[in-house]
Design an enzyme around this catalytic site. Sequence first.
Site, PDB file in Angstrom:
ATOM      1  N   LYS A  57     -13.508 -28.038 -21.585  1.00  0.00           N
ATOM      2  CA  LYS A  57     -13.565 -26.877 -20.683  1.00  0.00           C
ATOM      3  C   LYS A  57     -14.653 -25.899 -21.126  1.00  0.00           C
ATOM      4  CE  LYS A  57     -10.836 -23.236 -21.405  1.00  0.00           C
ATOM      5  NZ  LYS A  57     -11.367 -21.874 -21.354  1.00  0.00           N
ATOM      6  N   ASN A  58     -14.650 -25.577 -22.419  1.00  0.00           N
ATOM      7  CA  ASN A  58     -15.558 -24.533 -22.890  1.00  0.00           C
ATOM      8  C   ASN A  58     -17.027 -24.936 -22.812  1.00  0.00           C
ATOM      9  OD1 ASN A  58     -13.480 -22.821 -23.280  1.00  0.00           O
ATOM     10  ND2 ASN A  58     -13.503 -22.882 -25.525  1.00  0.00           N
ATOM     11  N   ARG A  71     -13.443 -14.817 -18.714  1.00  0.00           N
ATOM     12  CA  ARG A  71     -14.558 -14.224 -19.443  1.00  0.00           C
ATOM     13  C   ARG A  71     -15.855 -15.031 -19.295  1.00  0.00           C
ATOM     14  NH1 ARG A  71     -15.384 -10.861 -23.910  1.00  0.00           N
ATOM     15  NH2 ARG A  71     -16.797 -11.753 -25.443  1.00  0.00           N
ATOM     16  N   CYS A  80      -8.367 -14.139 -21.272  1.00  0.00           N
ATOM     17  CA  CYS A  80      -7.111 -14.139 -22.025  1.00  0.00           C
ATOM     18  C   CYS A  80      -6.918 -12.807 -22.740  1.00  0.00           C
ATOM     19  CB  CYS A  80      -7.140 -15.237 -23.084  1.00  0.00           C
ATOM     20  SG  CYS A  80      -6.701 -16.851 -22.463  1.00  0.00           S
ATOM     21  N   ARG A 134     -12.413  -8.191 -27.156  1.00  0.00           N
ATOM     22  CA  ARG A 134     -13.460  -9.104 -26.716  1.00  0.00           C
ATOM     23  C   ARG A 134     -14.586  -8.429 -25.930  1.00  0.00           C
ATOM     24  NH1 ARG A 134     -10.902 -14.606 -24.531  1.00  0.00           N
ATOM     25  NH2 ARG A 134     -12.687 -15.575 -25.510  1.00  0.00           N
ATOM     26  N   PRO A 135     -15.314  -7.546 -26.585  1.00  0.00           N
ATOM     27  CA  PRO A 135     -16.442  -6.913 -25.892  1.00  0.00           C
ATOM     28  C   PRO A 135     -17.594  -7.895 -25.659  1.00  0.00           C
ATOM     29  CG  PRO A 135     -16.343  -6.207 -28.189  1.00  0.00           C
ATOM     30  CD  PRO A 135     -15.176  -7.124 -27.972  1.00  0.00           C
ATOM     31  N   ASP A 160     -20.874  -6.680 -26.160  1.00  0.00           N
ATOM     32  CA  ASP A 160     -22.017  -5.907 -26.652  1.00  0.00           C
ATOM     33  C   ASP A 160     -23.138  -6.797 -27.193  1.00  0.00           C
ATOM     34  OD1 ASP A 160     -20.003  -6.455 -28.560  1.00  0.00           O
ATOM     35  OD2 ASP A 160     -20.884  -5.067 -29.986  1.00  0.00           O
ATOM     36  N   LEU A 161     -22.777  -7.891 -27.860  1.00  0.00           N
ATOM     37  CA  LEU A 161     -23.821  -8.766 -28.430  1.00  0.00           C
ATOM     38  C   LEU A 161     -24.617  -9.455 -27.320  1.00  0.00           C
ATOM     39  CD1 LEU A 161     -21.979 -10.491 -31.434  1.00  0.00           C
ATOM     40  CD2 LEU A 161     -23.198  -8.330 -31.363  1.00  0.00           C
ATOM     41  N   ASP A 190      -8.927 -21.583 -31.561  1.00  0.00           N
ATOM     42  CA  ASP A 190      -8.265 -22.143 -30.378  1.00  0.00           C
ATOM     43  C   ASP A 190      -7.196 -23.180 -30.722  1.00  0.00           C
ATOM     44  OD1 ASP A 190      -9.691 -20.531 -28.717  1.00  0.00           O
ATOM     45  OD2 ASP A 190     -11.051 -22.073 -27.975  1.00  0.00           O
ATOM     46  N   ARG A 225      -5.268 -23.485 -16.637  1.00  0.00           N
ATOM     47  CA  ARG A 225      -6.650 -23.045 -16.853  1.00  0.00           C
ATOM     48  C   ARG A 225      -7.381 -23.983 -17.810  1.00  0.00           C
ATOM     49  NH1 ARG A 225      -7.354 -17.379 -19.121  1.00  0.00           N
ATOM     50  NH2 ARG A 225      -9.421 -18.273 -19.113  1.00  0.00           N
TER      51      ARG A 225
HETATM   52  C1  UD1 Z   1     -15.375 -18.757 -27.061  1.00  0.00           C
HETATM   53  C2  UD1 Z   1     -14.377 -19.680 -26.424  1.00  0.00           C
HETATM   54  C3  UD1 Z   1     -12.964 -19.351 -26.913  1.00  0.00           C
HETATM   55  C4  UD1 Z   1     -12.937 -19.372 -28.433  1.00  0.00           C
HETATM   56  C5  UD1 Z   1     -14.039 -18.507 -29.019  1.00  0.00           C
HETATM   57  C6  UD1 Z   1     -14.157 -18.616 -30.527  1.00  0.00           C
HETATM   58  C7  UD1 Z   1     -15.276 -20.201 -24.250  1.00  0.00           C
HETATM   59  C8  UD1 Z   1     -15.147 -20.077 -22.777  1.00  0.00           C
HETATM   60  N1  UD1 Z   1     -14.406 -19.533 -24.978  1.00  0.00           N
HETATM   61  O1  UD1 Z   1     -15.050 -17.436 -26.656  1.00  0.00           O
HETATM   62  O2  UD1 Z   1     -12.065 -20.317 -26.384  1.00  0.00           O
HETATM   63  O3  UD1 Z   1     -11.696 -18.878 -28.868  1.00  0.00           O
HETATM   64  O4  UD1 Z   1     -15.324 -18.886 -28.469  1.00  0.00           O
HETATM   65  O5  UD1 Z   1     -14.362 -19.947 -30.912  1.00  0.00           O
HETATM   66  O6  UD1 Z   1     -16.131 -20.915 -24.747  1.00  0.00           O
HETATM   67  N2  UD1 Z   1     -17.432 -10.381 -29.913  1.00  0.00           N
HETATM   68  C9  UD1 Z   1     -17.916  -9.077 -29.917  1.00  0.00           C
HETATM   69  N3  UD1 Z   1     -18.983  -8.799 -29.104  1.00  0.00           N
HETATM   70  C10 UD1 Z   1     -19.569  -9.733 -28.309  1.00  0.00           C
HETATM   71  C11 UD1 Z   1     -19.067 -11.059 -28.334  1.00  0.00           C
HETATM   72  C12 UD1 Z   1     -18.003 -11.356 -29.142  1.00  0.00           C
HETATM   73  O7  UD1 Z   1     -17.406  -8.210 -30.616  1.00  0.00           O
HETATM   74  O8  UD1 Z   1     -20.515  -9.406 -27.592  1.00  0.00           O
HETATM   75  C13 UD1 Z   1     -16.293 -10.719 -30.795  1.00  0.00           C
HETATM   76  C14 UD1 Z   1     -15.068 -11.203 -30.046  1.00  0.00           C
HETATM   77  O9  UD1 Z   1     -14.268 -10.127 -29.610  1.00  0.00           O
HETATM   78  C15 UD1 Z   1     -14.389 -12.045 -31.102  1.00  0.00           C
HETATM   79  C16 UD1 Z   1     -15.557 -12.666 -31.886  1.00  0.00           C
HETATM   80  O10 UD1 Z   1     -16.672 -11.845 -31.579  1.00  0.00           O
HETATM   81  O11 UD1 Z   1     -13.622 -11.236 -31.958  1.00  0.00           O
HETATM   82  C17 UD1 Z   1     -15.905 -14.100 -31.531  1.00  0.00           C
HETATM   83  O12 UD1 Z   1     -16.007 -14.218 -30.137  1.00  0.00           O
HETATM   84  P1  UD1 Z   1     -16.914 -15.325 -29.421  1.00  0.00           P
HETATM   85  O13 UD1 Z   1     -17.280 -16.370 -30.437  1.00  0.00           O
HETATM   86  O14 UD1 Z   1     -18.004 -14.641 -28.708  1.00  0.00           O
HETATM   87  O15 UD1 Z   1     -15.884 -15.942 -28.410  1.00  0.00           O
HETATM   88  P2  UD1 Z   1     -16.076 -16.269 -26.869  1.00  0.00           P
HETATM   89  O16 UD1 Z   1     -17.458 -16.789 -26.632  1.00  0.00           O
HETATM   90  O17 UD1 Z   1     -15.597 -15.130 -26.056  1.00  0.00           O
END
Ligand code: UD1
Length: 419
Positions: A22-23, A92, A116, A121-122, A124-125, A306, A398
């Site tokens: 899925k991801n 997301r 979820c 989960r911002p 910002d990056l 996950d 989902r």
């Molecule tokens: C993806 C996966 C999710 C998995 C996660 C970590 C998909 C659709 N989802 O989520 O299933 O649990 O990777 O392996 O592929 N963060 C920030 N700012 C940002 C981006 C992230 O603070 O701009 C934080 C997040 O809140 C979190 C951490 O960074 O605490 C890691 O998140 P990230 O690796 O970006 O996860 P996702 O891509 O959202």
Amino acid sequence: MDKLAIIGGRPLYGEVAISGAKNSALKVMAAALLTDEKLTLTNVPQLADVDMLARLLAQHGAQIDFSDGTLTLHAKDIISTEAPYDLVRKMRASFNVLGPLLAREGKAKVSLPGGCAIGARPVDLHLKALAAMGAKIELDEGYVIAEAPDGLKGADITLPFVSVGATEHTMLAAVLAKGATVIENAAREPEIADLAKCLNAMGAKIEGAGRSTIRIEGVDRLHGGEHRVLPDRIETGAYAMAVGATGGELTLTGTDGELLGTALAALKEAGLEIDDTDKGLRIKKTDERCKAVDIVTQPYPGFPTDLQAQFMALMATANGAATIKETIFENRFMHAPELSRMGAKISVDGQNATVRGVPRLKGAPVMATDLRASMSLVIAGLAAEGQTMVNRVYHLDRGFERLEEKLQNCGALIERVKD
Ligand code: UD1
């Protein structure tokens, strides 16, 4: 809302075909917006999240056809650069349309995402990376409004911590930027390499995906292509853990144990026999209880967040006490109180959970809180004595393709109850 009724206590025997990830599917689908030619994706799972993103892409102008796991997307013309709140808030990954729209059309207005409920989960990056590539970004009433009228420019981007989404989003934008982009401290999840493979098949120039430094040489245009989505490592791990909890023997076809990273070693240490065979990945567990194993969630190749919830369900009946540390998301133990309703002995303290295994869980009505947490309740239900009723099954729809059917085929007593 549908529920799942499970009568537990039966070992699992048989074969499970593991679906495409899925991801990964969700990110390679967004790549279709980068070209006016047709992108054909195979091994795409039939899931609510895939349907939802397909609807969003159609709204941007893509023609979509999906049958038997083959998804074709043809975004000949972009008819809208706006991604509305209603289509983005539920998932997301929809936010990833921002980069491709900006790269191809020079502008986009995309709602801030939902998804979820596992923490703040911002994004910002994601936004900092696009800004470093020259995008002008404003936030207005829950929307990101981004412009790059003269196109994006390659940039050196160092992520302050590993983010899967930010790495993928940067790649999706940088492929059409002028010049080179280098991402340092990039995520190394297998889905990143899968996205790079798809983009390269479309004419992109990406090197190093799967390592910490990724280099992307921008190109003027991308063309259509074909890509097979890699197997779902989270589904693979979840079925392996189901066997760990119930006993029995499953052969998981169409997947690869290596994708599990260090989770493979944790499962073996817990007492599962895992072998590569001609037919697939064979998972075997005798009647003995699993051994308690401590884990810490980490970016790939560390133990995946996950699979943390499912591992907690497995440890709930293990022999001894296991500590589980969640380092990726700040609010990802919502399954713990639900598992406790089934007799699990779990105490949570901030990022740490201690699970003291009990010989047997007892079936109970429980509520799914997020996608992976839902699967942990299913695993617990399969292992428990008596009936478990898992409420809010839409979370499972989902992310786990044909879950009841796959489990029924292996001897599980599990049924969907329509409301
Ligand atoms: C993806 C996966 C999710 C998995 C996660 C970590 C998909 C659709 N989802 O989520 O299933 O649990 O990777 O392996 O592929 N963060 C920030 N700012 C940002 C981006 C992230 O603070 O701009 C934080 C997040 O809140 C979190 C951490 O960074 O605490 C890691 O998140 P990230 O690796 O970006 O996860 P996702 O891509 O959202």
